[in-house]
Design a protein around this motif. Structure first.
Motif, PDB file in Angstrom:
ATOM      1  N   LYS A 181       0.831  -1.202   0.000  1.00  0.00           N
ATOM      2  CA  LYS A 181       0.000   0.000   0.000  1.00  0.00           C
ATOM      3  C   LYS A 181       0.865   1.251   0.000  1.00  0.00           C
ATOM      4  CE  LYS A 181      -4.134   1.923   2.187  1.00  0.00           C
ATOM      5  NZ  LYS A 181      -5.229   1.641   3.143  1.00  0.00           N
TER       6      LYS A 181
ATOM      7  N   HIS B 134       2.265   1.989  -3.495  1.00  0.00           N
ATOM      8  CA  HIS B 134       1.269   2.599  -4.383  1.00  0.00           C
ATOM      9  C   HIS B 134       0.953   4.023  -3.956  1.00  0.00           C
ATOM     10  CE1 HIS B 134       0.215  -0.583  -7.179  1.00  0.00           C
ATOM     11  NE2 HIS B 134       0.295  -1.457  -6.189  1.00  0.00           N
TER      12      HIS B 134
ATOM     13  N   LYS C 115       3.205   6.578  -5.242  1.00  0.00           N
ATOM     14  CA  LYS C 115       3.007   6.857  -6.666  1.00  0.00           C
ATOM     15  C   LYS C 115       1.678   7.573  -6.924  1.00  0.00           C
ATOM     16  CE  LYS C 115       5.638   2.723  -7.962  1.00  0.00           C
ATOM     17  NZ  LYS C 115       5.575   1.409  -8.646  1.00  0.00           N
TER      18      LYS C 115
ATOM     19  N   ASN D  41      -1.270   6.342  -6.090  1.00  0.00           N
ATOM     20  CA  ASN D  41      -2.349   5.384  -6.333  1.00  0.00           C
ATOM     21  C   ASN D  41      -3.061   5.025  -5.032  1.00  0.00           C
ATOM     22  OD1 ASN D  41      -1.583   5.259  -9.059  1.00  0.00           O
ATOM     23  ND2 ASN D  41      -0.066   3.669  -8.633  1.00  0.00           N
TER      24      ASN D  41
END
Length: 357
Positions: free
Chosen positions: A228, A231, A234, A236
């Motif tokens: 997590k 991401h 990034k 996301n």
């Protein structure tokens, strides 16, 4: 209009792409002894086993619908079809939206629904699908489906409904299509209004402490956190989600991060001895997956519903299934039309949660 019961008959139904029988259950609850299922089609052998464990029909479940000749299907009044979404390609005479349904739907599983209903001309065709069907291929797929049903002689109604509005704590939006044969007065048909939006995850949690096998290992919890964080760095939003007891679940799905997107904290566990092979130890934070029975409750299945197979199959089947209380609420409105009572007010049904409490 006379109801089927007024003529001494009951409504005959067929269950296509039947899964584990969720759509049928909703209609059975709405129609009671005024409906009878005469034909079931489901290709998945594991779903068939769960279906048979709960419905004891005196006929065999048919497998591949593409090999079913429409003349071999017994006459029916209601078609239930939770067909998979497939790409639609224009074939035949290349006439686009002016082409007939055989030219526009061939090669898709919806074509099999269309050809069977074209032959039998049932009173009602009921379909359920993912919300994305409405925008698939820039809306073209959904338009072909509705126009095909209209070409077959039906008035078509559709609406996106959310399961969380019908007595289960699951945020699950689906598109529902109801098509009435044009000789049946259906202009007064309405989709059901929300019945109960108050239920939370606390309402569907098991009373007893679940097996330790549903609790994540500390190694896996750390893996999820790192995943997590990667991401998140990034930009996301992917990763696991821990739901609060006063929250609602996200839509349960058949694979991928389905279970990890609906983790909960349950600190009732006292014996942390693993019963399966895991890396590390059982986490001490109380983080666990929801159990199959909790997933079943998220879909509105009563606790009496049997799931005879291993968890891996049960999770998949429930993720692919429908939310029974939504189906029931729509079916009750369909029955109003079929019974010739289209001016009646929408029926408010009891919350499915209350049925297992």
């Amino acid at each position: 209009m006379e109801s089927s019961m007024d003529n001494g008959h009951i409504y005959r139904s067929i269950d296509l792409f039947a899964g584990i029988g969720g759509i049928r259950m909703g209609f059975d609850q709405a129609f009671g002894d005024e409906i009878r299922t005469d034909f079931v089609c489901e290709w998945d052998k594991y779903a068939q086993q769960t279906y048979r464990a709960n419905y004891h029909d005196d006929f065999e479940i048919t497998g591949d619908i593409t090999k079913v000749d429409e003349s071999e299907v017994p006459p029916f009044d209601i078609c239930l079809a939770g067909f998979p979404c497939q790409a639609f390609s224009v074939a035949g005479k290349k006439q686009g939206f002016n082409d007939n349904y055989k030219g526009r739907c061939r090669g898709t599983l919806f074509f099999d629904v269309a050809r069977i209903c074209a032959y039998h001309k049932p009173k009602v065709i009921f379909c359920e699908n993912v919300k994305g069907l409405t925008i698939h291929d820039k809306g073209r797929t959904f338009k072909i489906i509705t126009e095909t049903l209209e070409q077959l002689g039906y008035n078509v109604y559709s609406k996106v409904l959310n399961s969380r509005d019908f007595g289960v704590p699951q945020n699950r939006e689906r598109i529902y299509i109801v098509a009435f044969r044009k000789d049946i007065p259906s202009s007064g048909f309405t989709f059901p209004a929300p019945t109960d939006s108050t239920k939370t995850i606390a309402d569907i949690m098991e009373d007893k402490v679940p097996s330790v096998k549903y609790y994540l290992s500390d190694v896996y919890v750390e893996t999820l956190r790192r995943h997590k964080e990667r991401h998140a760095s990034k930009g996301n939003g992917f990763g696991y989600v821990i739901r609060g007891h006063d929250d609602v679940a996200g839509a349960i799905v058949c694979g991928g991060m389905g279970k990890e997107r609906n983790l909960i904290i349950d600190d009732r566990l006292t014996d942390f001895t693993p019963v399966t092979h895991i890396k590390g130890e059982v986490n001490r934070e109380g983080i666990r997956k929801m159990t199959p029975r909790e997933w079943a409750r998220l879909q509105g299945f009563p606790d009496s519903y049997q799931f005879p197979l291993a968890d891996v199959h049960t999770y998949k089947q429930l993720g692919n299934s429908v939310t029974v209380p939504v189906i029931r609420a729509i079916a009750e409105q369909i029955k109003v039309v079929l019974d010739g009572k289209v001016h009646s007010q929408p029926i408010i049904m009891q919350s499915a949660i209350e049925e297992w409490m």
